[in-house]
Design a protein around this motif. Structure first.
Motif, PDB file in Angstrom:
ATOM      1  N   PHE A  32      27.060  31.643  32.350  1.00 33.71           N
ATOM      2  CA  PHE A  32      26.957  32.897  33.092  1.00 33.71           C
ATOM      3  C   PHE A  32      28.343  33.452  33.418  1.00 33.71           C
ATOM      4  CE2 PHE A  32      26.777  35.081  37.258  1.00 33.71           C
ATOM      5  CZ  PHE A  32      26.003  36.171  36.881  1.00 33.71           C
ATOM      6  N   ILE A  33      29.211  32.623  33.953  1.00 36.01           N
ATOM      7  CA  ILE A  33      30.519  33.114  34.394  1.00 36.01           C
ATOM      8  C   ILE A  33      31.366  33.526  33.193  1.00 36.01           C
ATOM      9  CG2 ILE A  33      31.950  31.022  34.440  1.00 36.01           C
ATOM     10  CD1 ILE A  33      31.540  33.399  37.388  1.00 36.01           C
ATOM     11  N   ALA A  34      31.219  32.808  32.047  1.00 34.86           N
ATOM     12  CA  ALA A  34      31.989  33.161  30.859  1.00 34.86           C
ATOM     13  C   ALA A  34      31.492  34.452  30.226  1.00 34.86           C
ATOM     14  CB  ALA A  34      31.934  32.024  29.838  1.00 34.86           C
ATOM     15  N   SER A  35      30.261  34.843  30.516  1.00 30.66           N
ATOM     16  CA  SER A  35      29.709  36.077  29.946  1.00 30.66           C
ATOM     17  C   SER A  35      30.170  37.327  30.686  1.00 30.66           C
ATOM     18  CB  SER A  35      28.177  36.021  29.967  1.00 30.66           C
ATOM     19  OG  SER A  35      27.673  36.194  31.291  1.00 30.66           O
ATOM     20  N   LEU A  36      30.698  37.184  31.879  1.00 31.01           N
ATOM     21  CA  LEU A  36      30.954  38.351  32.717  1.00 31.01           C
ATOM     22  C   LEU A  36      32.112  39.243  32.251  1.00 31.01           C
ATOM     23  CD1 LEU A  36      30.300  36.892  36.286  1.00 31.01           C
ATOM     24  CD2 LEU A  36      28.754  38.142  34.773  1.00 31.01           C
ATOM     25  N   PRO A  37      33.218  38.709  31.696  1.00 27.60           N
ATOM     26  CA  PRO A  37      34.298  39.614  31.264  1.00 27.60           C
ATOM     27  C   PRO A  37      33.853  40.657  30.247  1.00 27.60           C
ATOM     28  CG  PRO A  37      35.132  37.380  31.416  1.00 27.60           C
ATOM     29  CD  PRO A  37      33.643  37.297  31.605  1.00 27.60           C
ATOM     30  N   ALA A  63      36.323  31.534  33.045  1.00 31.85           N
ATOM     31  CA  ALA A  63      36.055  32.828  32.416  1.00 31.85           C
ATOM     32  C   ALA A  63      37.294  33.353  31.704  1.00 31.85           C
ATOM     33  CB  ALA A  63      35.571  33.830  33.458  1.00 31.85           C
ATOM     34  N   LEU A  64      38.465  33.221  32.333  1.00 32.99           N
ATOM     35  CA  LEU A  64      39.703  33.654  31.690  1.00 32.99           C
ATOM     36  C   LEU A  64      39.964  32.857  30.416  1.00 32.99           C
ATOM     37  CD1 LEU A  64      42.162  34.024  34.724  1.00 32.99           C
ATOM     38  CD2 LEU A  64      41.129  35.880  33.402  1.00 32.99           C
ATOM     39  N   HIS A  65      39.850  31.544  30.512  1.00 29.80           N
ATOM     40  CA  HIS A  65      40.215  30.659  29.407  1.00 29.80           C
ATOM     41  C   HIS A  65      39.276  30.768  28.215  1.00 29.80           C
ATOM     42  CE1 HIS A  65      42.429  27.758  32.408  1.00 29.80           C
ATOM     43  NE2 HIS A  65      42.883  28.997  32.439  1.00 29.80           N
ATOM     44  N   ALA A  95      46.960  34.379  31.969  1.00 31.67           N
ATOM     45  CA  ALA A  95      45.709  34.030  31.299  1.00 31.67           C
ATOM     46  C   ALA A  95      45.361  32.555  31.469  1.00 31.67           C
ATOM     47  CB  ALA A  95      45.795  34.376  29.814  1.00 31.67           C
ATOM     48  N   LEU A  96      46.381  31.698  31.593  1.00 29.44           N
ATOM     49  CA  LEU A  96      46.151  30.267  31.815  1.00 29.44           C
ATOM     50  C   LEU A  96      46.286  29.989  33.305  1.00 29.44           C
ATOM     51  CD1 LEU A  96      45.672  27.503  30.334  1.00 29.44           C
ATOM     52  CD2 LEU A  96      48.141  27.146  30.622  1.00 29.44           C
ATOM     53  N   LEU A  97      45.215  29.478  33.918  1.00 25.92           N
ATOM     54  CA  LEU A  97      45.205  29.358  35.377  1.00 25.92           C
ATOM     55  C   LEU A  97      44.541  28.059  35.838  1.00 25.92           C
ATOM     56  CD1 LEU A  97      46.087  31.574  37.569  1.00 25.92           C
ATOM     57  CD2 LEU A  97      43.636  31.890  37.912  1.00 25.92           C
ATOM     58  N   PRO A  98      44.966  26.900  35.335  1.00 22.80           N
ATOM     59  CA  PRO A  98      44.276  25.668  35.734  1.00 22.80           C
ATOM     60  C   PRO A  98      44.561  25.237  37.161  1.00 22.80           C
ATOM     61  CG  PRO A  98      46.161  25.152  34.359  1.00 22.80           C
ATOM     62  CD  PRO A  98      46.034  26.646  34.352  1.00 22.80           C
ATOM     63  N   PHE A  99      45.684  25.695  37.741  1.00 19.60           N
ATOM     64  CA  PHE A  99      46.050  25.252  39.086  1.00 19.60           C
ATOM     65  C   PHE A  99      46.172  26.402  40.086  1.00 19.60           C
ATOM     66  CE2 PHE A  99      47.821  22.043  36.167  1.00 19.60           C
ATOM     67  CZ  PHE A  99      47.179  20.911  36.659  1.00 19.60           C
ATOM     68  N   GLY A 100      45.686  27.588  39.736  1.00 23.26           N
ATOM     69  CA  GLY A 100      45.816  28.724  40.630  1.00 23.26           C
ATOM     70  C   GLY A 100      47.189  29.363  40.513  1.00 23.26           C
ATOM     71  N   ALA A 111      29.400  40.722  45.601  1.00 23.24           N
ATOM     72  CA  ALA A 111      30.721  40.152  45.332  1.00 23.24           C
ATOM     73  C   ALA A 111      31.234  40.748  44.032  1.00 23.24           C
ATOM     74  CB  ALA A 111      30.641  38.637  45.236  1.00 23.24           C
ATOM     75  N   TYR A 112      32.520  40.533  43.756  1.00 25.94           N
ATOM     76  CA  TYR A 112      33.114  41.035  42.519  1.00 25.94           C
ATOM     77  C   TYR A 112      33.896  39.919  41.860  1.00 25.94           C
ATOM     78  CZ  TYR A 112      31.998  45.717  44.182  1.00 25.94           C
ATOM     79  OH  TYR A 112      31.324  46.840  44.627  1.00 25.94           O
ATOM     80  N   LEU A 113      33.711  39.790  40.533  1.00 21.46           N
ATOM     81  CA  LEU A 113      34.531  38.861  39.765  1.00 21.46           C
ATOM     82  C   LEU A 113      35.715  39.622  39.185  1.00 21.46           C
ATOM     83  CD1 LEU A 113      34.763  35.965  38.327  1.00 21.46           C
ATOM     84  CD2 LEU A 113      33.992  37.224  36.303  1.00 21.46           C
ATOM     85  N   ALA A 114      36.934  39.184  39.535  1.00 18.35           N
ATOM     86  CA  ALA A 114      38.145  39.703  38.894  1.00 18.35           C
ATOM     87  C   ALA A 114      38.258  38.991  37.550  1.00 18.35           C
ATOM     88  CB  ALA A 114      39.363  39.449  39.761  1.00 18.35           C
ATOM     89  N   ALA A 115      37.984  39.723  36.458  1.00 20.33           N
ATOM     90  CA  ALA A 115      37.873  39.109  35.143  1.00 20.33           C
ATOM     91  C   ALA A 115      39.092  39.339  34.260  1.00 20.33           C
ATOM     92  CB  ALA A 115      36.621  39.630  34.424  1.00 20.33           C
ATOM     93  N   HIS A 116      40.070  40.108  34.737  1.00 20.77           N
ATOM     94  CA  HIS A 116      41.293  40.366  33.981  1.00 20.77           C
ATOM     95  C   HIS A 116      42.435  39.613  34.645  1.00 20.77           C
ATOM     96  CE1 HIS A 116      44.774  42.495  32.319  1.00 20.77           C
ATOM     97  NE2 HIS A 116      43.970  42.952  31.370  1.00 20.77           N
ATOM     98  N   PRO A 117      43.322  38.982  33.864  1.00 18.36           N
ATOM     99  CA  PRO A 117      44.387  38.177  34.481  1.00 18.36           C
ATOM    100  C   PRO A 117      45.270  38.955  35.441  1.00 18.36           C
ATOM    101  CG  PRO A 117      44.728  38.383  32.090  1.00 18.36           C
ATOM    102  CD  PRO A 117      43.350  38.872  32.389  1.00 18.36           C
TER     103      PRO A 117
END
Length: 452
Positions: A38-43, A359-361, A390-395, A58-64
């Motif tokens: 579901f989350i990967a489909s949102l972008p 979702a980003l990855h 685009a890479l965000l494994p640790f915030g 709520a809103y998903l920020a889907a762009h880096p």
């Protein structure tokens, strides 16, 4: 109060809404049943996507760039929502605290993760790994996920306490941690917070595990306070940390919250990453072959130490690619502290803003062939082509994981130690089914041990 400057106001943002919202429940069912899909489909629905969490919008920020804007403006996009549930386990530690309290804690704790400290903390990581893997037998099948959780709990306990916890207590703490970790996600996505109040066996087990884990840590803190000895471990560093201007120190409750947080981050997340790494290597012979060749050349049969890490660039790329495919912190949340704007949309104060490393990855616009495990993404020109953020494994920003370098260091040392002596093959019929809980877990992964 002034509003935050809109992110990249000079460009046009795509906004949309996630399909399939149900009355009252919104998108809780897909978040519960198939959260990763579901989350990967949102972008695909926009750079900023509306999601319903029960009756709330709520809103998903889907762009880096939108994610960076959220994370680099903590006064406007504050911690809240899921972090309030996480306080049941983590107290008011660095990972969930806000505002001035967060800045105070970060300033005190940051020196504990200086490069020189990390080198000292990880001196025994390879030795612990050798001690555990020496008990493996060629031809036997082991659940590598369970094995890595057991190993990382031992490593985390040594890093935090150096001495004082015997194997029985470490194992008890591990089971407590697993019980709490498995329960926290369901509490997070439950829209009304009713289920967690019912006296079910699962809730009773969760409450007992949470209390017992904190008791174990509190006992260690009390024992260390009485001795007042500096053991050179993370607990000693926390107990002696002073604010550089006021001289203020962390009290016992604050230290307890930090230690529990570091146990979660230092064992749960790193163990899952290692399980993913070994499974992926076991299914991709060419990747495994390059790792083995690099380790053999760099170590020549030695047990690796911190200073060996620069000689293991491909091994680091393998770990980075595993973190891209399976980021431990797969989804998180902020709450708008004031009226603001994001992605061209007016955001009222109190609105929940989601962001997802997963979702980003897995966005093909950011990573071509995102489902393919390809460590070559992180080499040379290809690495430079990865979009910023685009890479965000640790915030990112002031709330970025303070232990990211320690986690990467431990992971690389363990991969090198195991790869130098063992080849791991997925048992027949094994399939990888990531489990999104408080962190993204690997689930059971039986692997056959072969001596190299």
């Amino acid at each position: 109060m002034p509003t935050a400057k809109p992110a990249a106001a000079d460009r046009s943002w795509r906004t949309g809404a996630a399909p399939g919202a149900l009355p009252l429940l919104g998108h809780v069912l897909p978040l519960w049943r198939r959260p990763l899909d579901f989350i990967a489909s949102l972008p695909a629905h926009g750079d900023l996507v509306e999601v319903r969490l029960g009756p709330s919008r709520a809103y998903l920020a889907a762009h880096p760039e939108l994610v960076r804007h959220v994370l680099l403006n903590p006064r406007v996009f504050d911690k809240g929502g899921v972090f309030d549930k996480a306080r049941q386990l983590l107290g008011n530690s660095l990972s969930v605290s806000r505002g001035e309290e967060h800045r105070f804690q970060r300033r005190l704790i940051q020196p504990a993760f200086h490069t020189t400290k990390i080198a000292a903390y990880t001196n025994a990581v390879a030795d612990d790994t050798r001690a555990v893997t020496d008990a493996w037998c060629p031809g036997e099948t082991r659940d590598i996920s369970d094995a890595m959780h057991a190993l990382l709990m031992r490593v985390a306990a040594r890093t935090l306490f150096s001495t004082g916890l015997d194997d029985t207590v470490i194992e008890e703490a591990r089971h407590c941690l697993r019980t709490v970790s498995q329960g926290i996600y369901k509490r997070t996505v439950a829209p009304l917070g009713v289920m967690e109040k019912l006296p079910t066996p699962g809730n009773r087990a969760y409450d007992h595990a949470n209390s017992r884990l904190r008791e174990i840590v509190a006992e260690m803190i009390a024992r260390r306070r009485r001795s007042d000895a500096d053991h050179g471990d993370l607990l000693s560093t926390l107990l002696r940390a002073e604010h550089p201007e006021t001289g203020e120190r962390l009290d016992d409750r604050q230290v307890l919250d930090q230690v529990v947080t570091f146990l979660v981050a230092g064992s749960e997340t790193t163990a899952s990453t290692l399980a993913f790494v070994f499974h992926l290597m076991g299914t991709l012979p060419e990747v495994e072959k390059r790792v083995h060749a690099e380790v053999d050349e760099a170590l020549g049969g030695r047990t690796p130490v911190y200073d060996d890490l620069p000689a293991l660039p491909y091994t680091r790329n393998v770990i980075t690619e595993a973190l891209r495919l399976y980021p431990p912190s797969w989804m998180a949340m902020r709450v708008a502290a004031e009226d603001t704007e994001l992605g061209g949309r007016h955001i009222p104060a109190g609105t929940m803003i989601l962001y997802s490393a997963y979702a980003l990855h897995h966005n093909p616009e950011l990573f071509p062939d995102p489902e393919v495990f390809d460590p070559g993404r992180w080499e040379g020109e290809r690495a430079r082509e990865v979009p910023r953020g685009a890479l965000l494994p640790f915030g990112a920003g002031s709330h970025k994981c303070i232990g990211d370098v320690l986690a990467l260091t431990e992971t690389a040392l363990i991969v090198a130690t195991v790869a130098a002596r063992w080849r791991l093959r997925p048992a027949p019929g094994t399939s990888l089914r990531p489990e999104p809980k408080a962190t993204l877990e690997a689930g059971p992964l039986p692997m056959i041990c072969e001596r190299r």
